[in-house]
Design a protein around this motif. Structure first.
Motif, short mmCIF file in Angstrom:
data_model
loop_
_atom_site.label_atom_id
_atom_site.label_comp_id
_atom_site.label_asym_id
_atom_site.label_seq_id
_atom_site.Cartn_x
_atom_site.Cartn_y
_atom_site.Cartn_z
N ALA A 98 24.67 42.27 0.82
CA ALA A 98 23.76 41.90 1.92
C ALA A 98 23.96 42.79 3.14
O ALA A 98 23.03 42.96 3.95
CB ALA A 98 23.98 40.44 2.31
N ILE A 99 25.14 43.38 3.27
CA ILE A 99 25.40 44.26 4.42
C ILE A 99 24.43 45.43 4.43
O ILE A 99 24.00 45.90 5.49
CB ILE A 99 26.86 44.77 4.38
CG1 ILE A 99 27.83 43.60 4.50
CG2 ILE A 99 27.12 45.78 5.49
CD1 ILE A 99 29.29 43.98 4.30
N SER A 100 24.08 45.91 3.22
CA SER A 100 23.18 47.06 3.13
C SER A 100 21.84 46.80 3.81
O SER A 100 21.22 47.71 4.36
CB SER A 100 22.95 47.43 1.65
OG SER A 100 24.13 47.88 1.06
N PHE A 101 21.37 45.55 3.74
CA PHE A 101 20.08 45.21 4.33
C PHE A 101 20.09 45.47 5.83
O PHE A 101 19.17 46.08 6.38
CB PHE A 101 19.74 43.75 4.06
CG PHE A 101 18.44 43.31 4.67
CD1 PHE A 101 17.25 43.50 4.00
CD2 PHE A 101 18.41 42.70 5.91
CE1 PHE A 101 16.05 43.09 4.55
CE2 PHE A 101 17.22 42.29 6.48
CZ PHE A 101 16.03 42.49 5.80
N TYR A 102 21.15 45.06 6.50
CA TYR A 102 21.23 45.21 7.95
C TYR A 102 21.46 46.66 8.36
O TYR A 102 20.94 47.12 9.38
CB TYR A 102 22.34 44.30 8.50
CG TYR A 102 22.10 42.84 8.16
CD1 TYR A 102 21.14 42.10 8.85
CD2 TYR A 102 22.77 42.23 7.11
CE1 TYR A 102 20.88 40.78 8.51
CE2 TYR A 102 22.53 40.90 6.77
CZ TYR A 102 21.57 40.19 7.48
OH TYR A 102 21.31 38.89 7.14
N ILE A 103 22.22 47.39 7.54
CA ILE A 103 22.39 48.83 7.81
C ILE A 103 21.06 49.54 7.63
O ILE A 103 20.71 50.45 8.39
CB ILE A 103 23.46 49.43 6.87
CG1 ILE A 103 24.82 48.77 7.10
CG2 ILE A 103 23.58 50.94 7.09
CD1 ILE A 103 25.89 49.23 6.15
N TRP A 104 20.30 49.11 6.61
CA TRP A 104 18.98 49.71 6.39
C TRP A 104 18.06 49.47 7.57
O TRP A 104 17.27 50.35 7.94
CB TRP A 104 18.36 49.16 5.11
CG TRP A 104 16.96 49.63 4.87
CD1 TRP A 104 15.82 48.90 4.90
CD2 TRP A 104 16.54 50.97 4.59
NE1 TRP A 104 14.72 49.68 4.66
CE2 TRP A 104 15.14 50.97 4.47
CE3 TRP A 104 17.23 52.17 4.44
CZ2 TRP A 104 14.42 52.11 4.19
CZ3 TRP A 104 16.50 53.33 4.17
CH2 TRP A 104 15.11 53.28 4.04
N ALA A 105 18.13 48.32 8.19
CA ALA A 105 17.29 48.02 9.36
C ALA A 105 17.58 49.00 10.49
O ALA A 105 16.66 49.51 11.15
CB ALA A 105 17.52 46.59 9.82
N VAL A 106 18.86 49.31 10.72
CA VAL A 106 19.23 50.28 11.75
C VAL A 106 18.74 51.68 11.36
O VAL A 106 18.20 52.42 12.20
CB VAL A 106 20.76 50.29 11.96
CG1 VAL A 106 21.15 51.34 13.01
CG2 VAL A 106 21.26 48.92 12.39
N SER A 107 18.90 52.04 10.09
CA SER A 107 18.43 53.34 9.61
C SER A 107 16.92 53.48 9.78
O SER A 107 16.42 54.53 10.17
CB SER A 107 18.80 53.53 8.13
OG SER A 107 20.18 53.44 7.94
N LEU A 108 16.20 52.41 9.48
CA LEU A 108 14.75 52.41 9.61
C LEU A 108 14.33 52.61 11.06
O LEU A 108 13.38 53.35 11.36
CB LEU A 108 14.19 51.09 9.07
CG LEU A 108 12.68 50.99 8.88
CD1 LEU A 108 12.18 52.07 7.93
CD2 LEU A 108 12.32 49.61 8.35
N PHE A 109 15.03 51.97 11.96
CA PHE A 109 14.79 52.13 13.40
C PHE A 109 14.88 53.61 13.79
O PHE A 109 14.02 54.14 14.50
CB PHE A 109 15.83 51.29 14.16
CG PHE A 109 15.90 51.56 15.63
CD1 PHE A 109 14.87 51.20 16.48
CD2 PHE A 109 17.03 52.16 16.18
CE1 PHE A 109 14.94 51.43 17.85
CE2 PHE A 109 17.11 52.40 17.54
CZ PHE A 109 16.07 52.04 18.37
N ILE A 110 15.90 54.30 13.28
CA ILE A 110 16.11 55.71 13.63
C ILE A 110 15.06 56.61 12.97
O ILE A 110 14.46 57.47 13.62
CB ILE A 110 17.53 56.15 13.21
CG1 ILE A 110 18.58 55.37 13.99
CG2 ILE A 110 17.71 57.65 13.43
CD1 ILE A 110 19.99 55.58 13.51
N GLY B 117 18.14 47.90 -5.33
CA GLY B 117 19.07 46.79 -5.50
C GLY B 117 18.66 45.57 -4.71
O GLY B 117 18.77 44.43 -5.19
N MET B 118 18.16 45.76 -3.48
CA MET B 118 17.72 44.64 -2.66
C MET B 118 16.54 43.91 -3.29
O MET B 118 16.40 42.69 -3.16
CB MET B 118 17.31 45.14 -1.27
CG MET B 118 18.44 45.65 -0.41
SD MET B 118 17.79 46.20 1.18
CE MET B 118 19.27 46.93 1.91
N LEU B 119 15.69 44.68 -3.99
CA LEU B 119 14.49 44.09 -4.59
C LEU B 119 14.74 43.53 -5.99
O LEU B 119 13.85 42.92 -6.58
CB LEU B 119 13.37 45.14 -4.65
CG LEU B 119 12.81 45.61 -3.31
CD1 LEU B 119 11.87 46.79 -3.50
CD2 LEU B 119 12.09 44.47 -2.59
#
Length: 309
Positions: A188-200, A108-110
């Motif tokens: 757009a919220i999903s993008f920032y949640i994904w960044a946190v998920s990626l960090f983990i 969806g982001m892409l």
């Protein structure tokens, strides 16, 4: 500087920063990794709010991707078996394992089709849940686990995370359409949640690899190289299949973005434990590709926003 402009300028760098931070602070991931499934659940719920019930359809794209996922995994296994059973098993698991639960979010982001990818994600995970015990038995593994136990465990690990957000999104559409619309408009919220998920996720993958014995390093390096080729190959093949079926992005993400957490569990349960390094390495490869794709898209979006203002 306006906050919206600042966010647009920072957005392309968020995912690379998240990956780097995950590598640096990998020792602390054990304390916060429990929140990762909840983050994925929220991302999927927000993403599924974009989808209407009639949009879930099994198409040629689903069958094309599924055939590569299953037959490609078997072919890769037999091709690499003479080289090394561990490398063959590790590479097999990274082709065979299902589409990541977060793949519809990235699609969806892409700008790809979320319904198409969500449909394939369900099909992909159900197929693996059924075939995994059979294929691993034929491969001669000696896992002390029955077919039904394996089927139940895989299903319980994967299906609730996909099905429950979908049910909740569809229920919200029925009982509170205005709230549903409000959620759908905040993708757009999903993008920032994904960044946190990626960090983990990256942090846990680094910790997993570093826990392996030093004697396994040469084989781990070879596995990482093979997995880089396989990862790029799956994104490329998926893109080609998607192009023929009208959605390059959904095709690439459906075949290239894998549920590596489930892959690690299957490798540890059925295969030689060394092969579980393969999905851990795949995490780095697939998220590097995803980060690069989102980075360039964010750059294009920021450029377009600047041109319009």
């Amino acid at each position: 500087m306006k906050m919206s402009i600042l966010r647009q300028r920072l957005k392309p760098w968020m995912l690379p920063i998240a990956m780097l931070a995950g590598m640096v602070f990998h020792d602390f991931m054990g304390r916060i990794e429990f929140i990762a499934p909840y983050l994925i659940f929220i991302m999927l719920f927000i993403t599924f709010c974009r989808v209407k019930p009639h949009e879930f359809r099994i198409t040629r794209l689903s069958w094309g991707l599924l055939s590569v996922q299953i037959l490609g995994a078997i072919a890769v296994y037999f091709c690499l078996l003479p080289l090394s059973p561990d490398i063959a098993q590790g590479t097999f698991i990274c082709v065979f394992c299902p589409t990541a639960t977060a793949a519809p979010v990235i699609t969806g982001m892409l700008g790809g089709s979320v319904p198409r990818l969500a449909t394939f994600s369900i099909i992909s995970n159900v197929t693996v849940a059924i075939l995994a015990p059979i294929l691993f038995t034929l491969m001669g593994t000696e896992a002390d686990i029955t077919f039904m136990d394996s089927l139940t465990t895989i299903s319980m690990k994967v299906m609730p995370l996909i099905i429950l957000p979908l049910i909740l999104a569809l229920l919200l559409l029925k009982v509170a359409p205005k709230v549903h619309r409000a959620v759908a408009e905040r993708q757009a919220i999903s993008f920032y949640i994904w960044a946190v998920s990626l960090f983990i996720v990256v942090g846990r993958a680094v910790s997993f690899i570093m826990d392996e014995p030093a004697a396994a390093v040469p084989e781990m390096i070879l596995l990482a190289i093979f997995l880089g080729i396989v990862c790029c190959g799956q994104f490329w093949i998926g893109r080609k299949i998607g192009h023929r079926c009208g959605d390059k992005i959904a095709g690439a993400q459906g075949l290239g973005q894998k549920n590596t957490v489930l892959a690690i569990w299957m490798a540890l349960t059925y295969l030689n434990p060394v092969s579980s390094v393969a999905p851990a390495a795949y995490v780095a490869w697939q998220n590097t590709i995803n980060s690069a794709q989102l980075y360039f898209k964010a750059k294009r979006d920021a450029k377009n926003a600047s041109a319009e203002s």
